[in-house]
Design a protein around this motif. Structure first.
Motif, PDB file in Angstrom:
ATOM      1  N   PRO A  49      16.032   0.127 -59.027  1.00 31.69           N
ATOM      2  CA  PRO A  49      16.581  -0.552 -60.545  1.00 31.69           C
ATOM      3  C   PRO A  49      15.701  -0.010 -61.571  1.00 31.69           C
ATOM      4  N   GLU A  50      16.041   0.131 -63.106  1.00 31.25           N
ATOM      5  CA  GLU A  50      15.320   0.786 -63.895  1.00 31.25           C
ATOM      6  C   GLU A  50      14.068  -0.267 -64.340  1.00 31.25           C
ATOM      7  N   THR A  51      14.150  -1.268 -64.170  1.00 28.97           N
ATOM      8  CA  THR A  51      13.314  -2.378 -64.592  1.00 28.97           C
ATOM      9  C   THR A  51      13.057  -3.591 -63.542  1.00 28.97           C
TER      10      THR A  51
ATOM     11  N   VAL B  36       9.956  13.377 -50.053  1.00 33.73           N
ATOM     12  CA  VAL B  36       9.682  12.173 -49.048  1.00 33.73           C
ATOM     13  C   VAL B  36      10.199  10.918 -49.663  1.00 33.73           C
ATOM     14  N   PRO B  37      11.062  10.085 -49.168  1.00 31.49           N
ATOM     15  CA  PRO B  37      11.438   8.898 -49.666  1.00 31.49           C
ATOM     16  C   PRO B  37      10.463   7.856 -49.602  1.00 31.49           C
ATOM     17  N   ILE B  38      10.846   6.819 -50.438  1.00 33.87           N
ATOM     18  CA  ILE B  38       9.649   5.787 -50.494  1.00 33.87           C
ATOM     19  C   ILE B  38      10.299   4.310 -50.459  1.00 33.87           C
ATOM     20  N   VAL B  39       9.459   3.408 -50.023  1.00 36.41           N
ATOM     21  CA  VAL B  39      10.111   1.947 -50.034  1.00 36.41           C
ATOM     22  C   VAL B  39       8.579   1.283 -50.863  1.00 36.41           C
ATOM     23  N   ILE B  40       9.027   0.305 -51.431  1.00 33.55           N
ATOM     24  CA  ILE B  40       7.783  -0.596 -52.199  1.00 33.55           C
ATOM     25  C   ILE B  40       7.559  -1.828 -51.395  1.00 33.55           C
ATOM     26  N   ASN B  41       6.566  -2.080 -51.072  1.00 39.77           N
ATOM     27  CA  ASN B  41       6.129  -3.160 -50.387  1.00 39.77           C
ATOM     28  C   ASN B  41       4.768  -4.032 -50.940  1.00 39.77           C
ATOM     29  N   SER B  42       4.680  -5.249 -50.320  1.00 37.77           N
ATOM     30  CA  SER B  42       3.651  -6.110 -50.880  1.00 37.77           C
ATOM     31  C   SER B  42       2.357  -6.169 -49.558  1.00 37.77           C
ATOM     32  N   ASP B  43       2.814  -6.138 -48.591  1.00 38.87           N
ATOM     33  CA  ASP B  43       1.853  -6.484 -47.609  1.00 38.87           C
ATOM     34  C   ASP B  43       1.545  -7.929 -47.771  1.00 38.87           C
ATOM     35  N   ALA B  44       2.412  -8.836 -47.829  1.00 35.76           N
ATOM     36  CA  ALA B  44       1.995 -10.149 -48.383  1.00 35.76           C
ATOM     37  C   ALA B  44       1.659 -11.037 -47.162  1.00 35.76           C
ATOM     38  N   HIS B  45       0.513 -11.576 -47.452  1.00 36.46           N
ATOM     39  CA  HIS B  45      -0.156 -12.621 -46.475  1.00 36.46           C
ATOM     40  C   HIS B  45       0.071 -14.021 -46.757  1.00 36.46           C
ATOM     41  N   LYS B  46       0.868 -14.362 -47.969  1.00 39.13           N
ATOM     42  CA  LYS B  46       1.280 -15.719 -47.972  1.00 39.13           C
ATOM     43  C   LYS B  46       2.619 -15.525 -48.937  1.00 39.13           C
ATOM     44  N   PRO B  47       3.222 -16.579 -49.176  1.00 39.27           N
ATOM     45  CA  PRO B  47       4.582 -16.575 -49.835  1.00 39.27           C
ATOM     46  C   PRO B  47       4.523 -15.835 -51.131  1.00 39.27           C
ATOM     47  N   THR B  48       3.567 -16.507 -51.841  1.00 35.76           N
ATOM     48  CA  THR B  48       3.501 -15.878 -53.313  1.00 35.76           C
ATOM     49  C   THR B  48       3.104 -14.259 -53.487  1.00 35.76           C
ATOM     50  N   ASP B  49       2.594 -13.690 -52.581  1.00 34.73           N
ATOM     51  CA  ASP B  49       2.262 -12.279 -52.299  1.00 34.73           C
ATOM     52  C   ASP B  49       3.634 -11.759 -52.436  1.00 34.73           C
TER      53      ASP B  49
ATOM     54  N   GLY C 163       6.641  -9.611 -53.326  1.00 33.60           N
ATOM     55  CA  GLY C 163       7.126  -8.901 -54.469  1.00 33.60           C
ATOM     56  C   GLY C 163       5.949  -8.865 -55.597  1.00 33.60           C
ATOM     57  N   ALA C 164       4.805  -8.944 -55.224  1.00 30.13           N
ATOM     58  CA  ALA C 164       3.579  -9.275 -56.034  1.00 30.13           C
ATOM     59  C   ALA C 164       3.394  -7.876 -56.607  1.00 30.13           C
ATOM     60  N   ASP C 165       3.412  -7.692 -57.934  1.00 30.76           N
ATOM     61  CA  ASP C 165       3.117  -6.569 -58.765  1.00 30.76           C
ATOM     62  C   ASP C 165       4.153  -5.384 -58.641  1.00 30.76           C
ATOM     63  N   PHE C 166       5.408  -5.977 -58.447  1.00 37.16           N
ATOM     64  CA  PHE C 166       6.407  -5.044 -58.096  1.00 37.16           C
ATOM     65  C   PHE C 166       6.793  -4.366 -59.524  1.00 37.16           C
ATOM     66  N   ALA C 167       6.745  -5.147 -60.401  1.00 40.35           N
ATOM     67  CA  ALA C 167       6.993  -4.093 -62.010  1.00 40.35           C
ATOM     68  C   ALA C 167       6.197  -2.963 -62.074  1.00 40.35           C
ATOM     69  N   GLN C 168       4.882  -3.175 -61.910  1.00 44.27           N
ATOM     70  CA  GLN C 168       3.792  -2.276 -62.022  1.00 44.27           C
ATOM     71  C   GLN C 168       4.350  -1.018 -60.892  1.00 44.27           C
ATOM     72  N   ALA C 169       4.721  -1.419 -59.701  1.00 44.83           N
ATOM     73  CA  ALA C 169       4.838  -0.389 -58.503  1.00 44.83           C
ATOM     74  C   ALA C 169       6.233   0.254 -59.175  1.00 44.83           C
ATOM     75  N   LEU C 170       7.268  -0.313 -59.521  1.00 40.58           N
ATOM     76  CA  LEU C 170       8.314   0.226 -60.118  1.00 40.58           C
ATOM     77  C   LEU C 170       8.109   1.226 -60.873  1.00 40.58           C
ATOM     78  N   GLU C 171       7.459   0.817 -62.082  1.00 44.03           N
ATOM     79  CA  GLU C 171       7.096   1.710 -63.272  1.00 44.03           C
ATOM     80  C   GLU C 171       6.272   3.142 -62.788  1.00 44.03           C
ATOM     81  N   PHE C 172       5.337   2.903 -61.701  1.00 42.49           N
ATOM     82  CA  PHE C 172       4.662   3.997 -60.995  1.00 42.49           C
ATOM     83  C   PHE C 172       5.474   4.922 -60.383  1.00 42.49           C
TER      84      PHE C 172
ATOM     85  N   ASN D 199      -7.717  -0.357 -58.526  1.00 42.24           N
ATOM     86  CA  ASN D 199      -7.039  -0.041 -59.645  1.00 42.24           C
ATOM     87  C   ASN D 199      -6.031   0.863 -59.587  1.00 42.24           C
ATOM     88  N   GLU D 200      -5.558   1.223 -58.377  1.00 42.29           N
ATOM     89  CA  GLU D 200      -4.437   2.156 -58.087  1.00 42.29           C
ATOM     90  C   GLU D 200      -3.672   1.529 -56.930  1.00 42.29           C
ATOM     91  N   PHE D 201      -2.532   1.943 -56.417  1.00 45.82           N
ATOM     92  CA  PHE D 201      -1.734   1.485 -55.574  1.00 45.82           C
ATOM     93  C   PHE D 201      -2.278   2.202 -54.144  1.00 45.82           C
TER      94      PHE D 201
END
Length: 270
Positions: free
Chosen positions: A265-267, A218-231, A233-242, A201-203
């Motif tokens: 981005p802001e959103t 410390v700089p950050i980068v947001i990633n999905s660790d995708a293991h299939k194409p639809t992964d 960008g998954a949950d990037f809206a929540q990650a950006l808000e976080f 329930n957390e990143f």
């Protein structure tokens, strides 16, 4: 616009889809860039979830195919390199094998054959003394990996919580040496959404660690660790808000192992 720099390839035996499909999905959801970062090959057998040495040319060729098939979006080339204590020279060799855009450092193994995110080993981490020893070893290796300065950013920093094996009490003493190492070496930390797909329930990382990282610059980068194409960008809206709730307003991009800072981005989606 956001990027997704942590994605995998079927050569790791636990992912699906061709890189072209990943790149097309990244383009369709409005990402600025996508990077492929499958698990690095090793000179001897390590586990069942990575390409063999002989398969590396296939990986390189298929990432290049994605670049050619989806020219509208930059496709970056990378590997996720397991940190294995005492085998740092192998990572140095890997760094010379191709024109990588970045290399990701990660810790899975706290000793030979014992991975903190493999369910078959969870019976090793049940009692508090066992969990404390696991966390001590995991974070010691994570700090050592950062201080080796062989990688461009560091993946899923608190992966040791994958199956809920957490020490009791304040966890910040475990984070502090790692945050200091990141600050000392100007390292970049990944914020991974993969944890949400694993039932947490957390990143990766927990809020307390991200707050410490932000305070330390410390700089950050947001990633999905995708293991299939639809992964991708998954949950990037929540990650950006976080990350924005903690105070982050910038992220980084990579090309040929050079990084540059860009605004968040802001959103999301835009």
């Amino acid at each position: 616009m956001l990027t997704d720099y942590h994605t995998h390839h079927p050569l790791c035996r636990h992912a699906e889809g061709h890189p072209i499909e990943y790149a097309r999905h990244a383009r369709s959801i409005g990402l600025a860039e996508i990077g492929f970062s499958d698990h690095n090959p090793t000179p001897e057998f390590l586990d069942e979830w990575r390409m063999t040495w002989d398969e590396l040319p296939v990986y390189l060729a298929e990432v290049e195919q994605a670049r050619e098939a989806v020219p509208e979006i930059p496709v970056r080339l990378s590997l996720e390199c397991d940190y294995l204590e005492g085998r740092e020279a192998w990572t140095d060799r890997i760094a010379k094998l191709a024109e990588w855009d970045y290399l990701i450092g990660s810790v899975h193994y706290i000793q030979d054959g014992l991975a903190v995110d493999d369910p078959k080993y969870m019976n090793h981490f049940k009692t508090q003394p066992e969990i404390l020893e696991m966390w001590k070893n995991y974070w010691r290796l994570y700090e050592k990996m950062i201080r080796a300065q062989q990688h461009d950013f560091y993946a899923h920093p608190d992966l040791a919580k994958r199956f809920g094996a957490l020490p009791t009490g304040d966890l910040r003493p475990y984070y502090e040496p790692v945050i200091q190492a990141l600050a000392d070496t100007k390292g970049v930390m990944e914020v991974s959404t993969a944890s949400l797909r694993k039932g947490l329930n957390e990143f990766y990382p927990a809020r307390a660690m991200l707050e410490m990282a932000f305070s330390a610059g410390v700089p950050i980068v947001i990633n999905s660790d995708a293991h299939k194409p639809t992964d991708v960008g998954a949950d990037f809206a929540q990650a950006l808000e976080f990350v924005r709730s903690v105070g982050y307003r910038e992220t980084v991009r990579f090309e040929k192992r050079q990084r540059r800072v860009v605004p968040l981005p802001e959103t999301w989606p835009l």
